[in-house]
Design an enzyme around this catalytic site. Structure first.
Site, PDB file in Angstrom:
ATOM      1  N   LYS A  79       0.848  -1.189   0.000  1.00 16.69           N
ATOM      2  CA  LYS A  79       0.000   0.000   0.000  1.00 16.69           C
ATOM      3  C   LYS A  79       0.882   1.237   0.000  1.00 16.69           C
ATOM      4  CE  LYS A  79      -3.752   2.114   2.723  1.00 16.69           C
ATOM      5  NZ  LYS A  79      -4.646   1.949   3.897  1.00 16.69           N
ATOM      6  N   SER A 149      -9.397   2.195   3.042  1.00 18.45           N
ATOM      7  CA  SER A 149      -8.506   2.927   2.161  1.00 18.45           C
ATOM      8  C   SER A 149      -7.492   2.041   1.424  1.00 18.45           C
ATOM      9  CB  SER A 149      -7.735   3.973   2.959  1.00 18.45           C
ATOM     10  OG  SER A 149      -6.935   3.354   3.961  1.00 18.45           O
ATOM     11  N   SER A 173      -9.981  -0.031   7.204  1.00 20.67           N
ATOM     12  CA  SER A 173      -9.377   0.091   5.878  1.00 20.67           C
ATOM     13  C   SER A 173      -8.667  -1.148   5.350  1.00 20.67           C
ATOM     14  CB  SER A 173      -8.404   1.283   5.850  1.00 20.67           C
ATOM     15  OG  SER A 173      -9.125   2.495   5.877  1.00 20.67           O
TER      16      SER A 173
END
Length: 463
Positions: A79, A149, A173
């Site tokens: 990420k 996210s 997330s």
């Protein structure tokens, strides 16, 4: 079966048996990543050259008898919230477009030390401040969001572009994209894994963990990344048991809490049906079901936002003033709102969180894990602003998305999301399992018990 279709566990076994080389696996995954990228835009960047070099190194080490363990030679994605040495780490924001760190985030470093091969950086909702990840699309239906996210990570794993991806979780997330994209996502106990080198959203709510194809894969990653780090003051110096050892021991006698309030309120019928079926599977595997009332349920969302908003604004205070025009409109607005939260409201929210943690600890005196829906709905359509329930109640889409996951962050309890079915349109639906602090292996063992009794875990989106 192509190499990219293998789970971590399957690929590791093939590599150890010398039936598959890290180079072959990496080349297959990179080719698949190109297909997934075209459809979903999961990646900020694909680091093909670095991946090939790391795969060659892993292949040579294994050939020389220096096999580091089950993660050696396995491709993973990171990420973009996580620092990666020598590779731009932008948090999917123009604010950090030129940020190239000298060091890896601790979680990334530990995965690389285990011999893993980084293939690229995945999109996040800007600075992890949202549940949509608007840059990316869901591989099961590209007219829908992957969630956020960690949306790029969820899309990449679900599409077969990597076997593992890192994620962070402040209000859900990791679990949100896991549920929407049909992957496994694990948020460990707060303090179990270091967040050093990860851009903060809300320091007292942030967690890091893996998104994977199945539960055993998540356990193998946790065996590498869990542990104390004195440079992350949130981590706790307590022994780290193996997460993978005993994961197949079953759940005979395990007490599974079934909520009588909150978690089944205002959820799509397909979600409730899938989760209740999955709970039934756990009972069939030997678990004892126990009805429980969720304490302080009405305070969960207000406490989450009253803590998250000002902590995020404090972290971004300097950049908001120096580079405010570079933030996206939605994130800039949230940061500005966070500066208006009164200190007394923030302190009150912290006190509510303490009361909530105490009440949840009392609830867990009678259960070993809690089973509940992860999301209230299937993946929303791109651009969907809200959801209206049959009784006329309307929620904005962000509140709906985080409503069932925020409790895991406020309590800091280990929480696993795993797919438990699909709706009539073939879109994934998820269940979450929560456990006691630092009893992460029990949560994973419960998830594994469901996994082996079903065919819903491990599916790859048919792009």
């Amino acid at each position: 079966m192509q190499p990219w279709e293998l789970s971590l566990t399957e690929a590791a076994a093939a590599i150890e048996a010398r039936d598959l080389s890290p180079v072959e696996l990496t080349e297959s995954v990179l080719a698949r990543a190109a297909t997934v990228q075209t459809a979903t835009n999961a990646f900020v960047t694909v680091t093909s050259d670095l991946a090939r070099k790391a795969a060659s190194t892993a292949e040579r080490e294994i050939a020389e008898g220096r096999h580091r363990g089950p993660l050696h030679g396995i491709p993973f994605a990171v990420k973009d919230l996580f620092d990666t040495a020598g590779v731009a780490s932008t948090s999917s924001s123009r604010v950090r477009a030129d940020h190239v760190p000298d060091d890896d985030a601790v979680m990334v470093a530990r995965m690389r030390d285990a011999g893993m091969v980084m293939i690229g950086k995945t999109h996040t909702h800007e600075f992890a401040y949202g549940g949509l990840t608007p840059e990316s699309r869901n591989p099961w239906d590209t007219s829908r969001i992957p969630g956020g996210s960690s949306g790029g990570s969820g899309a990449a794993v679900a599409g077969g572009a990597c076997t593992v991806a890192t994620g962070s979780d402040t209000a859900g997330s990791i679990r949100i994209p896991a549920s929407f994209c049909g992957t496994v996502g694990f948020k460990p106990t707060y303090g179990r894994a270091s967040r050093r080198g990860v851009a903060s959203l809300s320091w007292s709510l942030d967690h890091v963990g893996p998104l994977t194809r199945n539960v055993t894969d998540a356990a193998l990653v946790m065996d590498v990344v869990a542990g104390f780090d004195r440079r992350d003051p949130a981590t706790v110096d307590v022994p780290v048991p193996s997460h993978a050892a005993g994961i197949d021991d079953g759940i005979d006698g395990l007490r599974v809490g079934v909520p009588t309030n909150w978690f089944f309120d205002h959820v799509e019928p397909a979600v409730e049906q899938a989760v209740r079926r999955a709970i039934g599977v756990l009972e069939d595997r030997g678990a004892t079901l126990v009805d429980v009332t969720i304490p302080h349920a009405d305070e969960i969302i207000s406490a989450e936002w009253a803590i998250l908003l000002p902590e995020a604004s404090a972290y971004h205070r300097q950049d908001l003033r120096a580079k405010g025009e570079l933030y996206t409109d939605d994130v800039r607005l949230l940061l500005e709102v966070g500066e208006l939260v009164l200190a007394t409201d923030y302190i009150t929210a912290l006190r509510v969180r303490t009361l909530m943690q105490q009440a949840w600890a009392a609830m867990f005196a009678d259960i070993d894990v809690l089973a509940a829906p992860c999301m209230v709905m299937r993946a929303p359509a791109v651009g969907q602003a809200d959801v209206t329930w049959p009784d006329g109640h309307t929620e904005d889409i962000t509140t709906a998305i985080v409503r069932l996951t925020s409790a895991g962050n406020l309590t800091g309890l280990p929480t696993l999301s795993l797919p438990v079915g699909v709706d009539d349109d073939g879109l994934p639906l998820g269940m979450q399992l929560m456990g006691r602090p630092f009893d992460d292996p029990t949560v994973l063992r419960a998830g594994r018990a469901y996994e082996v009794a079903s065919d819903t875990v491990g599916r790859i989106a048919p792009l």
